[in-house]
Design an enzyme around this catalytic site. Structure first.
Site, PDB file in Angstrom:
ATOM      1  N   GLY A 213       0.814  -1.300  -0.072  1.00  0.00           N
ATOM      2  CA  GLY A 213       0.092   0.049   0.081  1.00  0.00           C
ATOM      3  C   GLY A 213       0.965   1.277  -0.084  1.00  0.00           C
ATOM      4  O   GLY A 213       0.349   2.636  -0.032  1.00  0.00           O
ATOM      5  N   GLU A 244       4.633  -6.437   2.205  1.00  0.00           N
ATOM      6  CA  GLU A 244       4.655  -6.707   0.715  1.00  0.00           C
ATOM      7  C   GLU A 244       4.210  -5.909  -0.241  1.00  0.00           C
ATOM      8  O   GLU A 244       3.020  -6.078  -0.644  1.00  0.00           O
ATOM      9  CB  GLU A 244       3.935  -8.243   0.913  1.00  0.00           C
ATOM     10  CG  GLU A 244       2.467  -7.839   1.606  1.00  0.00           C
ATOM     11  CD  GLU A 244       1.791  -9.473   1.806  1.00  0.00           C
ATOM     12  OE1 GLU A 244       2.088 -10.416   1.786  1.00  0.00           O
ATOM     13  OE2 GLU A 244       0.298  -9.037   1.911  1.00  0.00           O
ATOM     14  N   GLY A 246       3.680  -3.738  -3.935  1.00  0.00           N
ATOM     15  CA  GLY A 246       3.920  -4.133  -5.116  1.00  0.00           C
ATOM     16  C   GLY A 246       4.241  -2.759  -6.056  1.00  0.00           C
ATOM     17  O   GLY A 246       5.426  -2.561  -6.456  1.00  0.00           O
ATOM     18  N   ARG A 247       3.367  -1.711  -5.694  1.00  0.00           N
ATOM     19  CA  ARG A 247       3.185  -0.540  -6.465  1.00  0.00           C
ATOM     20  C   ARG A 247       4.654   0.298  -6.288  1.00  0.00           C
ATOM     21  O   ARG A 247       5.392   0.602  -7.374  1.00  0.00           O
ATOM     22  CB  ARG A 247       2.254   0.012  -6.160  1.00  0.00           C
ATOM     23  CG  ARG A 247       1.986   1.627  -7.188  1.00  0.00           C
ATOM     24  CD  ARG A 247       1.043   2.242  -6.324  1.00  0.00           C
ATOM     25  NE  ARG A 247      -0.193   1.829  -6.148  1.00  0.00           N
ATOM     26  CZ  ARG A 247      -1.091   1.341  -7.242  1.00  0.00           C
ATOM     27  NH1 ARG A 247      -0.967   1.742  -8.572  1.00  0.00           N
ATOM     28  NH2 ARG A 247      -2.302   0.816  -6.712  1.00  0.00           N
ATOM     29  N   CYS A 322     -12.139   1.422 -30.406  1.00  0.00           N
ATOM     30  CA  CYS A 322     -13.149   2.157 -30.808  1.00  0.00           C
ATOM     31  C   CYS A 322     -14.173   2.551 -29.664  1.00  0.00           C
ATOM     32  O   CYS A 322     -15.152   2.049 -29.731  1.00  0.00           O
ATOM     33  CB  CYS A 322     -13.865   1.162 -31.765  1.00  0.00           C
ATOM     34  SG  CYS A 322     -12.683   0.914 -33.007  1.00  0.00           S
ATOM     35  N   TYR A 351       1.004  -2.442 -12.068  1.00  0.00           N
ATOM     36  CA  TYR A 351      -0.392  -2.173 -12.454  1.00  0.00           C
ATOM     37  C   TYR A 351      -0.689  -1.590 -13.889  1.00  0.00           C
ATOM     38  O   TYR A 351      -1.546  -0.707 -14.084  1.00  0.00           O
ATOM     39  CB  TYR A 351      -1.159  -1.514 -11.262  1.00  0.00           C
ATOM     40  CG  TYR A 351      -1.112  -2.272  -9.910  1.00  0.00           C
ATOM     41  CD1 TYR A 351      -1.703  -3.466  -9.698  1.00  0.00           C
ATOM     42  CD2 TYR A 351      -0.358  -1.659  -8.909  1.00  0.00           C
ATOM     43  CE1 TYR A 351      -1.479  -4.308  -8.463  1.00  0.00           C
ATOM     44  CE2 TYR A 351      -0.319  -2.202  -7.713  1.00  0.00           C
ATOM     45  CZ  TYR A 351      -0.687  -3.526  -7.524  1.00  0.00           C
ATOM     46  OH  TYR A 351      -0.347  -4.167  -6.276  1.00  0.00           O
TER      47      TYR A 351
HETATM   48  C1  LIG Z   1      -2.287  -5.895  -3.794  1.00  0.00           C
HETATM   49  C2  LIG Z   1      -1.674  -6.414  -2.431  1.00  0.00           C
HETATM   50  C3  LIG Z   1      -0.566  -6.044  -1.857  1.00  0.00           C
HETATM   51  C4  LIG Z   1       0.267  -4.921  -2.758  1.00  0.00           C
HETATM   52  O1  LIG Z   1      -0.235  -3.761  -2.820  1.00  0.00           O
HETATM   53  P1  LIG Z   1       0.527  -2.447  -3.297  1.00  0.00           P
HETATM   54  O2  LIG Z   1      -0.597  -1.373  -3.003  1.00  0.00           O
HETATM   55  O3  LIG Z   1       0.795  -2.719  -4.805  1.00  0.00           O
HETATM   56  O4  LIG Z   1       1.501  -2.311  -2.543  1.00  0.00           O
HETATM   57  C5  LIG Z   1       0.124  -6.510  -0.767  1.00  0.00           C
HETATM   58  N1  LIG Z   1      -0.823  -7.283  -0.239  1.00  0.00           N
HETATM   59  C6  LIG Z   1      -1.683  -8.005  -0.660  1.00  0.00           C
HETATM   60  C7  LIG Z   1      -2.741  -8.858   0.149  1.00  0.00           C
HETATM   61  C8  LIG Z   1      -2.425  -7.233  -1.776  1.00  0.00           C
HETATM   62  O5  LIG Z   1      -3.776  -7.663  -2.056  1.00  0.00           O
END
Ligand SMILES: *Cc1c(COP(=O)(O)O)cnc(C)c1O
Length: 379
Positions: A213, A244, A246-247, A322, A351
């Site tokens: 997050g 954990e 991601g972004r 389109c 993403y």
């Molecule tokens: C999507 C997700 C993440 C990663 O979230 P980011 O916003 O990309 O950091 C981590 N843990 C869980 C359970 C998720 O669903």
């Protein structure tokens, strides 16, 4: 932004560039801000390109997966450590994860029963949707009704299900939070709540997973959540505090490049029509914002007919689909933009391709170019 490299790609240019050195650099920077004992996993759903996953498997402590497909990718990448979350795991996914020794984040009592029935007595974390534990950000997952996690009121019942060993909690709460101070407070509160709740439930607490997050501000070139406040979070002895994201790890290691096929003005508005669009990069349409672009000028124009162009005016960057919703950017000013120039959308390593509806209209996919300085590899 790799402008020279982009000019060498087959025309019309349409490509994602992923820079594995940039991924590793971001992982190091993030580690430096996290409490020293914390674990850093990468959430594969942000970008599941095999080269990205392999890079992150090596650079991070492990990977977070959310499906059997991601599990296969992560195992192939040789991740040292895996956790598996997601509200709709199938029996086959639960069995595959248990067999691979993956730590499951269990999302409901029913899922606990199904997992216990597999007979392996696995260690698990309970994903909890706590009341009042929200964070500012774009997608709240806890503190509000969502399909994610177990309601706190059901935890005592969850503990009565035999055949699993609860070792901790999973408390991923939000996406794209920009407030580092609030995030640090959330993590500290998550650790306190976990200790209290474990004591009340009789859990031998080992793991507190606070999810991802960490936010990126797409409207401003380099703005992102300040991680500095996280460094001062105190982690109790014997607790594995797991992040954990991601972004935050992947966004700045990706660029989406699309050649301008046409430039035209209708009813007073100027459009740059791209070889590409929201079927490759859906995030701006999904979130309803304009993703900034940079122009890579391409001076050659080998054609006898006039070159469409716009000068000193706002343009909308639109795709080849389109539908009027195929818009990446509205009203960005350009000094000069011509058919044959390339628009580059930065911060698209997370993403981007992975959340887009690739098959709509069946255009060719983009090229995927892995930049491994100094030799780029096209796949
Ligand atoms: C999507 C997700 C993440 C990663 O979230 P980011 O916003 O990309 O950091 C981590 N843990 C869980 C359970 C998720 O669903």
């Amino acid at each position: 932004m790799h402008a020279e490299l982009l000019r060498t790609l087959p025309k019309p240019v349409c490509a994602y560039l992923y820079d594995t050195a940039a991924l590793r650099a971001r992982v190091s920077a993030v580690r430096a801000w996290l409490p020293a004992s914390a674990s850093l996993l990468y959430a594969v759903k942000a970008n599941g390109h095999p080269d990205v996953v392999a890079t992150m498997a090596a650079a991070c402590d492990g990977l977070e997966v959310a499906s059997g497909g991601e599990l296969d990718l992560a195992l192939a990448a040789g991740a040292r450590r895996l956790v598996f979350g997601g509200p709709g795991k199938t029996d086959a996914e639960l069995a595959a994860a248990t067999k691979a020794g993956v730590l499951l984040n269990v999302e409901s009592l029913h899922e606990l029963h199904r997992l216990a029935a597999l007979g392996d007595n696995p260690a698990v974390c309970l994903r909890v949707n706590r009341p009042g534990a929200g964070l500012p950000g774009s997608h709240a997952m806890t503190g509000t009704p969502t399909p994610f996690g177990i309601d706190e009121a059901q935890l005592a019942d969850a503990m009565r299900i035999p055949g699993v060993r609860v070792i901790g909690f999973h408390l991923h709460a939000v996406s794209n939070n920009m407030d580092g101070t609030a995030h640090a407070a959330f993590v500290t509160d998550a650790l306190d709540w976990s200790a209290r709740t474990a004591a009340a439930l009789g859990v031998d607490l080992r793991t507190v997973n606070v999810g991802g997050g960490f936010g990126i501000d797409y409207l401003h070139a380099t703005d992102r959540m300040d991680l500095a406040p996280l460094a001062s979070v105190t982690v109790p002895d014997g607790i594995d505090l797991v992040f954990e994201p991601g972004r935050y790890l992947a966004a700045d290691a990706g660029w989406y490049a699309a050649e301008v096929l046409d430039v035209k003005t209708t009813h007073g508005r100027t459009f740059a029509v791209l070889r590409g669009g929201t079927h490759h990069f859906r995030l701006p349409a999904a979130w309803g914002y304009s993703h900034p672009f940079t122009v890579v000028p391409v001076d050659e124009w080998p054609h006898p007919y006039p070159r469409p162009q716009a000068r000193d005016t706002p343009v909308d960057a639109v795709g080849e689909l389109c539908t009027p919703r195929d818009v990446l950017t509205r009203g960005q000013h350009v000094d000069l933009l011509r058919a044959g120039d390339i628009l580059v959308f930065g911060r698209t390593g997370a993403y981007g391709w992975d959340i887009s509806h690739h098959e709509f209209l069946r255009h060719d996919p983009p090229a995927f170019v892995i930049v491994q300085a100094p030799f780029p590899k096209e796949t």
